[in-house]
Design a protein around this motif. Structure first.
Motif, PDB file in Angstrom:
ATOM      1  N   GLU A  15      41.568 -44.730  38.033  1.00  0.00           N
ATOM      2  CA  GLU A  15      42.818 -44.310  38.412  1.00  0.00           C
ATOM      3  C   GLU A  15      43.435 -43.727  37.124  1.00  0.00           C
ATOM      4  O   GLU A  15      44.572 -42.975  37.489  1.00  0.00           O
ATOM      5  CB  GLU A  15      43.775 -45.418  39.043  1.00  0.00           C
ATOM      6  CG  GLU A  15      44.827 -44.984  39.908  1.00  0.00           C
ATOM      7  CD  GLU A  15      45.248 -46.395  40.643  1.00  0.00           C
ATOM      8  OE1 GLU A  15      45.731 -47.282  40.174  1.00  0.00           O
ATOM      9  OE2 GLU A  15      45.064 -46.346  42.016  1.00  0.00           O
ATOM     10  N   ASP A  76      37.301 -48.509  46.145  1.00  0.00           N
ATOM     11  CA  ASP A  76      37.732 -49.904  45.647  1.00  0.00           C
ATOM     12  C   ASP A  76      39.067 -49.486  44.700  1.00  0.00           C
ATOM     13  O   ASP A  76      39.313 -48.353  44.310  1.00  0.00           O
ATOM     14  CB  ASP A  76      36.819 -50.260  44.351  1.00  0.00           C
ATOM     15  CG  ASP A  76      35.476 -50.919  45.072  1.00  0.00           C
ATOM     16  OD1 ASP A  76      35.584 -51.222  46.139  1.00  0.00           O
ATOM     17  OD2 ASP A  76      34.539 -50.939  44.561  1.00  0.00           O
ATOM     18  N   TYR A  77      40.001 -50.505  44.484  1.00  0.00           N
ATOM     19  CA  TYR A  77      40.985 -50.553  43.754  1.00  0.00           C
ATOM     20  C   TYR A  77      40.550 -50.146  42.327  1.00  0.00           C
ATOM     21  O   TYR A  77      39.795 -50.435  41.919  1.00  0.00           O
ATOM     22  CB  TYR A  77      41.779 -51.751  43.717  1.00  0.00           C
ATOM     23  CG  TYR A  77      42.298 -52.300  45.051  1.00  0.00           C
ATOM     24  CD1 TYR A  77      43.600 -51.449  45.646  1.00  0.00           C
ATOM     25  CD2 TYR A  77      41.854 -53.131  45.789  1.00  0.00           C
ATOM     26  CE1 TYR A  77      44.239 -51.856  46.908  1.00  0.00           C
ATOM     27  CE2 TYR A  77      42.424 -53.547  47.107  1.00  0.00           C
ATOM     28  CZ  TYR A  77      43.437 -52.874  47.632  1.00  0.00           C
ATOM     29  OH  TYR A  77      44.031 -53.137  48.868  1.00  0.00           O
ATOM     30  N   GLY A  78      41.698 -49.214  41.879  1.00  0.00           N
ATOM     31  CA  GLY A  78      41.594 -48.838  40.535  1.00  0.00           C
ATOM     32  C   GLY A  78      40.930 -47.516  40.338  1.00  0.00           C
ATOM     33  O   GLY A  78      40.546 -47.054  39.175  1.00  0.00           O
ATOM     34  N   SER A  80      40.202 -43.524  41.852  1.00  0.00           N
ATOM     35  CA  SER A  80      40.966 -42.223  42.725  1.00  0.00           C
ATOM     36  C   SER A  80      39.862 -41.329  42.958  1.00  0.00           C
ATOM     37  O   SER A  80      38.801 -41.178  42.245  1.00  0.00           O
ATOM     38  CB  SER A  80      42.050 -41.906  42.066  1.00  0.00           C
ATOM     39  OG  SER A  80      41.910 -41.288  40.909  1.00  0.00           O
TER      40      SER A  80
END
Length: 89
Positions: A15, A76-78, A80
């Motif tokens: 990200e 997943d988070y983190g 993009s």
């Protein structure tokens, strides 16, 4: 007949990565996929693109990923997803 692009490359990057040039994004990408238009629209209302385990609804005007599944799972988070023109066909 649609004038929307028929193929894109999606690059999944951490990200915090900035910029939009292909070389920088490709160097930071943890996964990439060439996706092709299916002719359908996803639940987001944008055209659906599929390929190499990736399903995405992409706004062709802004090159924004509006919905994304990678191997059937959400991102997943983190991470993009960035859309670029395919380097080669």
């Amino acid at each position: 007949m649609t004038s929307d692009p028929q193929r894109f490359e999606i690059l999944v990057v951490p990200e915090h990565i900035e910029g939009d040039d292909h070389a920088s994004l490709a160097g930071a990408a943890i996964r990439s996929a060439i996706v092709a238009a299916t002719g359908d629209h996803g639940e987001s209302g944008y055209p659906r693109y599929v390929g190499q385990g990736v399903e995405a609804d992409i706004d062709p005007a802004t090159r924004t990923v509006e919905a994304l599944l990678i191997d059937g799972a959400e991102l997943d988070y983190g991470l993009s997803a960035r859309v670029v023109e395919p380097k080669s066909l």
